[in-house]
Design a protein around this motif. Sequence first.
Motif: not given
Length: 413
Positions: A116-133, A144-148, A188-190, A194-195
């Motif tokens: 992830y990149l946290y820049r100027r108060g905003e968090l952005r996911q950089l990578t893309h999961d290689h998962t079925f969900v 995204e919420e249902q995937s958890r 952690a991320c699972g 995001h917030d």
Amino acid sequence: MYLHYSAISDVGRVRRENQDSGYAGPWLLTVCDGVGGAVRGDLASSTAVQALRKLDQEPDDDILGQVAGAVHRADDRIAELVEEDPALNGTSTTATVALFDGTRFGIGHIGDSRAYLYRRGELRQLTHDHTFVQSLIDEGRITEEQSRTHPHRNLILKALDGIRHEEPDLFEFPAEPGDRVFLCSDGACGTLTHDRMAEILGTGTPDFAAVELVRASLEAGSTDNVTCLVADVSEEAPPEDLTPLLVGAAADLPRRLPLGGAVGGLFRGHRSGDTGEIPPVPDDVPEGAYVADPIDPEAARYAPRDPGRHAWLRRLLMAAVLLGLGWVVLAAGWSWSQQQFYVAEDGGKVTIFRGIDASLPGVSLSHPYEVTDVELTRLSDIDAEQVREGIESDDLEDARLTVDNYAARQDVD
């Protein structure tokens, strides 16, 4: 610019061993999450990190080439381990790598660990999961919420296993003073939203943020190992005592603790608890006794399954079922083909064929049904060529109508 970093890995509340490995240094951040279950995911992750940590030196201009080469070498090293000990077949690991050259990051990624990149108060996911969900999310089938809470949320599609030699995702981005980069395992991320991650990353030093992210993951109910690496991009040089950190399964020396306490208690002295010391296995279990683990979705999907008793009978029954299904499909296909007709040439005459105008090695899918007295030599060159190529018909009556049209034209043409 420079990196000010911290790295923490915790076995968590449930697992008996830590299969995560992590490394943070002045040029390199990397997280690997072993996915071998019973076949030593800890060995896969630690092997990968030990290979990847050699990147921790000032990169040259081809930063992505260096990252890709290191990932491939880690995969090759796992392949060597499996070759040396076939019992390790099935072990694998995710890998997320961030290589820093003072002005930019080169990212390599495979699996479901994240950057992830946290820049100027905003968090952005950089990578893309290689998962079925993640594929379901990409297709818009779940959120995204249902995937958890999805029953197959832990099924990964790509990993370093020394066998398939998957290609990592590779990309780079420019760094800015004040950037905060966060790498973590899915423990952690699972679990954290995001917030919630953004809230924690917006406070304190890298040490404080890393500890809080691990603590928050455990308090949110994570049943996995949790590994978090946090690094700030700064124009100020880091303290001289900031040394590279090796954590998790790959750790071969006690890590320095960010907020005091002994090596055995990662969180001792931090805020209100010592969650890092909750014993995953009771200490009073007699030697050799069986300890039933809670349902472990990771081990269930990554580890080879014990075939159990009468495995040969199950395989035989499965083969019989598949053979029966294949026979049904073939019979249905043959029955359908015998209701098809087309017009073509046979022995120099326009002929109605029954079946489909195709062939398989050693198998004829059609045969002459009605041979007419319309000769190709009495048709125009264009008509004759059309017949030789074959003319599809909707049914037998349509085929006969086609023949009648050529018969009407043979004497005229």
